[in-house]
Write a protein that holds these residues in place. Structure first.
Motif, PDB file in Angstrom:
ATOM      1  N   ASP A 277      31.708  55.173  43.384  1.00 55.88           N
ATOM      2  CA  ASP A 277      31.119  54.368  44.931  1.00 55.88           C
ATOM      3  C   ASP A 277      29.906  53.845  44.408  1.00 55.88           C
ATOM      4  N   ASP A 278      28.927  54.538  43.780  1.00 48.47           N
ATOM      5  CA  ASP A 278      27.534  53.900  43.632  1.00 48.47           C
ATOM      6  C   ASP A 278      27.680  52.670  42.465  1.00 48.47           C
ATOM      7  N   ALA A 279      28.444  53.040  41.736  1.00 45.75           N
ATOM      8  CA  ALA A 279      28.946  51.786  40.388  1.00 45.75           C
ATOM      9  C   ALA A 279      29.338  50.676  41.066  1.00 45.75           C
ATOM     10  N   LEU A 280      30.329  50.793  42.251  1.00 44.85           N
ATOM     11  CA  LEU A 280      31.043  49.733  42.751  1.00 44.85           C
ATOM     12  C   LEU A 280      30.139  49.073  43.705  1.00 44.85           C
ATOM     13  N   ARG A 281      28.879  49.318  44.321  1.00 40.61           N
ATOM     14  CA  ARG A 281      27.938  49.011  44.977  1.00 40.61           C
ATOM     15  C   ARG A 281      27.159  47.865  43.930  1.00 40.61           C
ATOM     16  N   ALA A 282      26.981  48.504  42.806  1.00 39.64           N
ATOM     17  CA  ALA A 282      26.062  48.088  41.752  1.00 39.64           C
ATOM     18  C   ALA A 282      26.673  46.803  41.156  1.00 39.64           C
ATOM     19  N   ILE A 283      27.956  47.031  40.942  1.00 40.62           N
ATOM     20  CA  ILE A 283      28.823  46.114  40.247  1.00 40.62           C
ATOM     21  C   ILE A 283      28.823  44.653  41.157  1.00 40.62           C
TER      22      ILE A 283
ATOM     23  N   ALA B 166      39.073  50.678  39.005  1.00 40.06           N
ATOM     24  CA  ALA B 166      39.897  49.744  38.438  1.00 40.06           C
ATOM     25  C   ALA B 166      40.891  48.817  39.622  1.00 40.06           C
ATOM     26  N   ARG B 167      41.449  49.584  40.196  1.00 41.40           N
ATOM     27  CA  ARG B 167      42.193  49.199  41.231  1.00 41.40           C
ATOM     28  C   ARG B 167      41.452  48.208  42.420  1.00 41.40           C
ATOM     29  N   THR B 168      40.212  48.845  42.682  1.00 41.44           N
ATOM     30  CA  THR B 168      39.612  48.222  43.672  1.00 41.44           C
ATOM     31  C   THR B 168      38.834  46.952  43.094  1.00 41.44           C
ATOM     32  N   LEU B 169      38.290  46.972  41.631  1.00 44.66           N
ATOM     33  CA  LEU B 169      37.878  45.906  41.215  1.00 44.66           C
ATOM     34  C   LEU B 169      38.779  44.572  41.087  1.00 44.66           C
ATOM     35  N   ARG B 170      40.020  44.967  40.504  1.00 43.98           N
ATOM     36  CA  ARG B 170      40.991  44.063  40.296  1.00 43.98           C
ATOM     37  C   ARG B 170      41.427  43.407  41.813  1.00 43.98           C
ATOM     38  N   SER B 171      41.615  44.050  42.756  1.00 42.67           N
ATOM     39  CA  SER B 171      41.882  43.466  44.124  1.00 42.67           C
ATOM     40  C   SER B 171      40.803  42.803  44.931  1.00 42.67           C
ATOM     41  N   ASP B 172      39.466  42.533  44.451  1.00 44.01           N
ATOM     42  CA  ASP B 172      38.622  42.023  44.935  1.00 44.01           C
ATOM     43  C   ASP B 172      38.395  40.684  44.233  1.00 44.01           C
TER      44      ASP B 172
ATOM     45  N   ALA C 149      37.672  40.786  40.308  1.00 44.60           N
ATOM     46  CA  ALA C 149      38.964  40.675  39.609  1.00 44.60           C
ATOM     47  C   ALA C 149      38.922  40.133  38.158  1.00 44.60           C
ATOM     48  N   GLY C 150      38.000  39.321  37.827  1.00 47.05           N
ATOM     49  CA  GLY C 150      38.070  38.952  36.506  1.00 47.05           C
ATOM     50  C   GLY C 150      37.128  39.647  35.479  1.00 47.05           C
ATOM     51  N   LEU C 151      36.711  40.980  36.045  1.00 49.82           N
ATOM     52  CA  LEU C 151      35.827  41.454  34.972  1.00 49.82           C
ATOM     53  C   LEU C 151      36.556  42.165  34.067  1.00 49.82           C
ATOM     54  N   ALA C 152      35.846  42.474  32.940  1.00 54.69           N
ATOM     55  CA  ALA C 152      36.613  43.320  31.839  1.00 54.69           C
ATOM     56  C   ALA C 152      36.197  44.528  32.079  1.00 54.69           C
TER      57      ALA C 152
ATOM     58  N   PHE D 173      43.627  48.023  32.844  1.00 58.39           N
ATOM     59  CA  PHE D 173      42.389  47.946  31.941  1.00 58.39           C
ATOM     60  C   PHE D 173      42.615  47.047  30.812  1.00 58.39           C
ATOM     61  N   ASP D 174      41.474  46.480  30.330  1.00 62.12           N
ATOM     62  CA  ASP D 174      41.660  45.485  29.182  1.00 62.12           C
ATOM     63  C   ASP D 174      41.744  46.211  27.812  1.00 62.12           C
ATOM     64  N   THR D 175      41.480  47.525  27.575  1.00 65.60           N
ATOM     65  CA  THR D 175      41.644  48.264  26.666  1.00 65.60           C
ATOM     66  C   THR D 175      41.371  49.891  27.156  1.00 65.60           C
ATOM     67  N   PHE D 176      41.831  50.700  26.252  1.00 64.87           N
ATOM     68  CA  PHE D 176      42.064  52.233  26.612  1.00 64.87           C
ATOM     69  C   PHE D 176      41.403  52.744  25.328  1.00 64.87           C
ATOM     70  N   LEU D 177      40.188  53.561  25.491  1.00 63.25           N
ATOM     71  CA  LEU D 177      39.642  54.387  24.481  1.00 63.25           C
ATOM     72  C   LEU D 177      39.876  55.859  24.600  1.00 63.25           C
TER      73      LEU D 177
END
Length: 128
Positions: A40-46, A69-75, A79-82, A100-104
């Protein structure tokens, strides 16, 4: 397109030791790093200041990395963030990999983490 330096990353990880290790290794590699324990804190900062890439643990306390990731992709603003996932317990399925762009796999090789993130960002920006 040339990507501005330093490249910026938001790290979302609930393990304090891993947050510290990721920060140290990525800063040493020239990244501007912001770390968060909670999505939640990360999302606000992003949203307030977009990074080049988000590195998130999949299993987090509270909201999961999947939900982040779902929240970021839907905004449309984010939406274009890696977005890069990291997990030691989740087996990546096709639907998960699409978010995700990749999975570690954890433990993440921190000596090459900066290069992996740089490659993901370069790929994402090349798509623009």
């Amino acid at each position: 397109m040339r990507i501005s330096e330093p490249r910026s990353v938001v790290v979302v990880e609930d393990d304090a030791d891993l947050r510290a290790i990721y920060r140290e290794m990525l800063e040493r590699d020239g990244w501007e790093v912001r770390v968060f324990e909670n999505p939640d804190d990360a999302l606000r900062a992003i949203v307030a200041r977009l990074p080049h890439v988000v590195l998130t643990d999949v299993n987090l306390n509270g909201q999961s990395g999947r939900e982040l990731a779902r929240t970021l992709r839907s905004d449309e603003r984010t939406a274009g963030l890696a977005i890069v996932a990291a997990s030691g317990s989740v087996i990546p399925t096709t639907p998960l990999l699409r978010m995700f762009d990749t999975f570690l796999r954890k433990p993440v090789d921190v000596t090459t983490l900066g290069a992996v993130l740089r490659e993901v960002v370069d790929r994402r920006f090349a798509m623009d």
